[in-house]
Design a protein around this motif. Structure first.
Motif, short mmCIF file in Angstrom:
data_model
loop_
_atom_site.label_atom_id
_atom_site.label_comp_id
_atom_site.label_asym_id
_atom_site.label_seq_id
_atom_site.Cartn_x
_atom_site.Cartn_y
_atom_site.Cartn_z
N ASN A 94 0.82 -1.24 0.20
CA ASN A 94 -0.04 0.14 0.09
C ASN A 94 0.94 1.29 -0.05
O ASN A 94 1.83 1.36 0.54
CB ASN A 94 -1.01 0.15 1.25
CG ASN A 94 -2.04 -0.86 1.13
OD1 ASN A 94 -3.04 -0.58 0.50
ND2 ASN A 94 -1.93 -2.05 1.62
N GLN B 140 -6.33 1.49 2.77
CA GLN B 140 -5.63 0.49 2.14
C GLN B 140 -6.44 -0.35 1.36
O GLN B 140 -7.58 -0.76 1.49
CB GLN B 140 -4.75 -0.21 3.20
CG GLN B 140 -3.84 0.76 3.74
CD GLN B 140 -2.90 -0.09 4.71
OE1 GLN B 140 -3.16 -1.12 5.26
NE2 GLN B 140 -1.80 0.66 5.06
N LYS C 235 -6.87 -4.56 1.01
CA LYS C 235 -6.68 -5.59 1.91
C LYS C 235 -7.57 -6.76 1.39
O LYS C 235 -8.60 -6.58 0.51
CB LYS C 235 -7.26 -5.22 3.18
CG LYS C 235 -6.33 -4.37 4.06
CD LYS C 235 -6.73 -3.90 5.46
CE LYS C 235 -6.16 -2.91 6.02
NZ LYS C 235 -6.78 -2.49 7.58
N GLY D 229 -10.91 -2.20 -0.92
CA GLY D 229 -10.13 -0.80 -0.83
C GLY D 229 -10.95 0.35 -0.56
O GLY D 229 -12.10 0.36 -1.50
N ALA E 68 -7.46 4.81 -1.73
CA ALA E 68 -6.50 3.58 -1.43
C ALA E 68 -5.96 3.39 -2.77
O ALA E 68 -6.28 3.42 -3.85
CB ALA E 68 -7.26 2.29 -1.03
N ALA F 108 -2.25 0.80 -3.95
CA ALA F 108 -1.48 -0.15 -3.80
C ALA F 108 -0.96 -1.20 -4.62
O ALA F 108 -1.51 -1.03 -5.98
CB ALA F 108 -2.25 -1.53 -2.89
#
Length: 362
Positions: free
Chosen positions: A302, A308, A310, A318, A322, A324
C-alpha cells in the motif's frame, strides 16, 4: 460612514447607526450558525470524539485521504505528500482544527468578528477544493462549503454590531473607534471606508463569490451552461484505476490499483480477477473470491498507511483514495505463458469490471 459606537440592548439608534444595528441584529442567526458549524466540528475532535485526532485509531487521516480523487488545483498532490509525512500531516490537521475551534468561538461571541469571518472564508475554500466533489445525492460538501463561504463574506462586510464582545470592548474603550485595525478586524463598527469604496469592496467580494460558487458547481454538476452530469469524479459509483501491470511467464501478476471514485462511506470490493488472452479470449488464470480473500498482507504494498487495499470476506477491498501494488500469484502449476497480448479484468461485487492490458514480461 459613522464611527459612533452602536447601541446595545434596547437603546434607540438613529441615522447611519440604525442601518448597521438592524443589519447586525438580522445577522445574529447567521453569525451563530457559522460559528457553531466550525466550533462544533472542532470540539467533536478535541473534546467529544478525541479518537478523531488519535493516530492509533480510525482518525482524520482516513477522511483526509478520501479527498484525493476529486481534489482541485493539484491539492491531491499536497494530500498525498502529507499522508506520507506523518508529522506534517498531524500538525496540519491539528492546526486546521484549532483554527476551526478558535474561529468558531470568536464568531459565537462576536470577538474580532471580521477576522474570524475571514478565517472561515479560508476554511471553506480549502474544504471546497478538497471535498467539494463528495456527496452522492445533493453534492453535500459543495453545499456546505459554498454556504459557509457566503456567510463568511457577509459577516466580513457587516461585522457583529450589537450583542458582541467587540461592541462591549468598544463601550469600555471608546478610543478603539479611532483605530483602523480595530474597525477592520472587529465587528462593532462599519468598515473605515467611504460609501463608494464600501460598495466597490462589497461588489468585488460578490463577484468573487459568484465566480467561485458557480464555477465549482458547473465543474461538479454542470446545469449552468451545460447539461447536468455526475461530475468528472463520481461521488457514488466506485471506480478502480489500474496501471503498471507486470505479467510473469508463470502467470503471476503485479499491478497498481487506485480507488479513484465512489462514496467514502463504503469500500469497493473486488470478488474476482481473470487473466485472459486478449486476442483469443482464452482464460489463463482465475482468482475467485475465496482465493482473493485468503491472500496474505505481503501481497499488498500500500502507498499509504490509512485507506488501504486488503483481503476481506468478499475478496479484495479498498476505500476511496486507497492505492497499492497488488500481487496475484500463479494458480497453475508448471508451464510458461507463450508471448502474446493479455488482459487482466477485475470484477466488483456489484458487477463493475475494470481491465488492464498486459504484455508478458521479458
Amino acid at each position: 460612514m459613522t464611527t459612533t459606537t452602536l447601541p446595545t440592548g434596547n437603546a434607540p439608534a438613529t441615522g447611519a447607526d440604525h442601518g448597521w444595528r438592524v443589519a447586525a441584529i438580522g445577522l445574529l442567526a447567521v453569525r451563530f450558525v457559522q460559528g457553531w458549524i466550525y466550533w462544533g466540528g472542532a470540539t467533536r475532535r478535541f473534546i467529544y470524539g478525541p479518537q478523531k485526532l488519535n493516530p492509533h485509531d480510525h482518525w482524520m487521516a482516513y477522511k483526509f485521504q478520501t479527498a484525493m480523487p476529486g481534489a482541485l488545483l493539484g491539492t491531491d498532490h499536497i494530500v498525498a505528500y502529507l499522508l506520507q509525512h506523518f508529522y506534517l500531516l498531524y500538525a496540519g490537521l491539528l492546526i486546521f482544527s484549532a483554527i476551526e475551534l478558535v474561529g468558531g468561538f470568536m464568531l459565537l461571541v462576536g470577538l474580532y468578528t471580521r477576522l474570524a469571518a475571514l478565517a472561515t472564508i479560508g476554511l471553506s475554500t480549502v474544504l471546497m477544493l478538497l471535498f467539494g466533489w463528495q456527496g452522492a445525492t445533493c453534492i453535500d460538501e459543495w453545499t456546505m462549503a459554498s454556504s459557509n463561504f457566503a456567510m463568511g463574506v457577509t459577516l466580513l462586510l457587516v461585522g457583529s454590531g450589537a450583542f458582541s464582545v467587540d461592541n462591549w470592548m468598544l463601550s469600555r474603550r471608546p478610543g478603539l473607534a479611532q483605530k483602523t485595525w480595530f474597525r477592520w478586524i472587529g465587528g462593532s463598527l462599519p468598515l473605515p471606508l467611504s460609501d463608494a469604496a464600501f460598495k466597490k469592496f462589497a461588489l468585488t467580494l460578490l463577484g468573487i463569490s459568484v465566480v467561485f460558487i458557480l464555477s465549482t458547481y458547473n465543474y461538479y454538476r454542470g446545469s449552468i451552461v451545460t447539461p447536468f452530469h455526475g461530475g468528472p469524479v463520481s461521488p457514488s459509483k466506485h471506480h478502480i484505476a489500474l496501471d503498471h501491470g507486470v505479467l510473469s511467464a508463470d502467470g503471476s501478476v503485479y499491478f497498481h490499483a487506485y480507488v479513484d471514485a465512489g462514496t467514502p462511506a463504503t469500500p469497493s470490493h473486488v470478488m474476482r480477477a481473470v487473466l485472459m488472452n486478449s486476442k483469443t479470449g482464452q482464460v489463463i488464470e482465475t482468482w475467485g473470491t475465496s482465493v482473493l480473500a485468503a491472500m496474505p498482507e505481503s501481497n499488498f504494498q500500500n502507498d499509504f498507511a490509512y485507506q488501504q487495499f486488503k483481503a476481506g470476506k468478499f475478496g479484495l477491498f479498498g476505500g476511496v483514495g486507497a492505492m497499492a501494488t497488488i500481487h496475484l500469484p500463479s494458480m497453475t502449476a508448471g508451464g510458461l505463458l507463450p508471448p502474446g497480448q493479455y488482459v487482466l479484468s477485475l470484477t466488483s461485487v456489484n458487477e463493475h469490471v475494470w481491465k488492464l492490458p498486459m504484455d508478458l514480461e521479458k
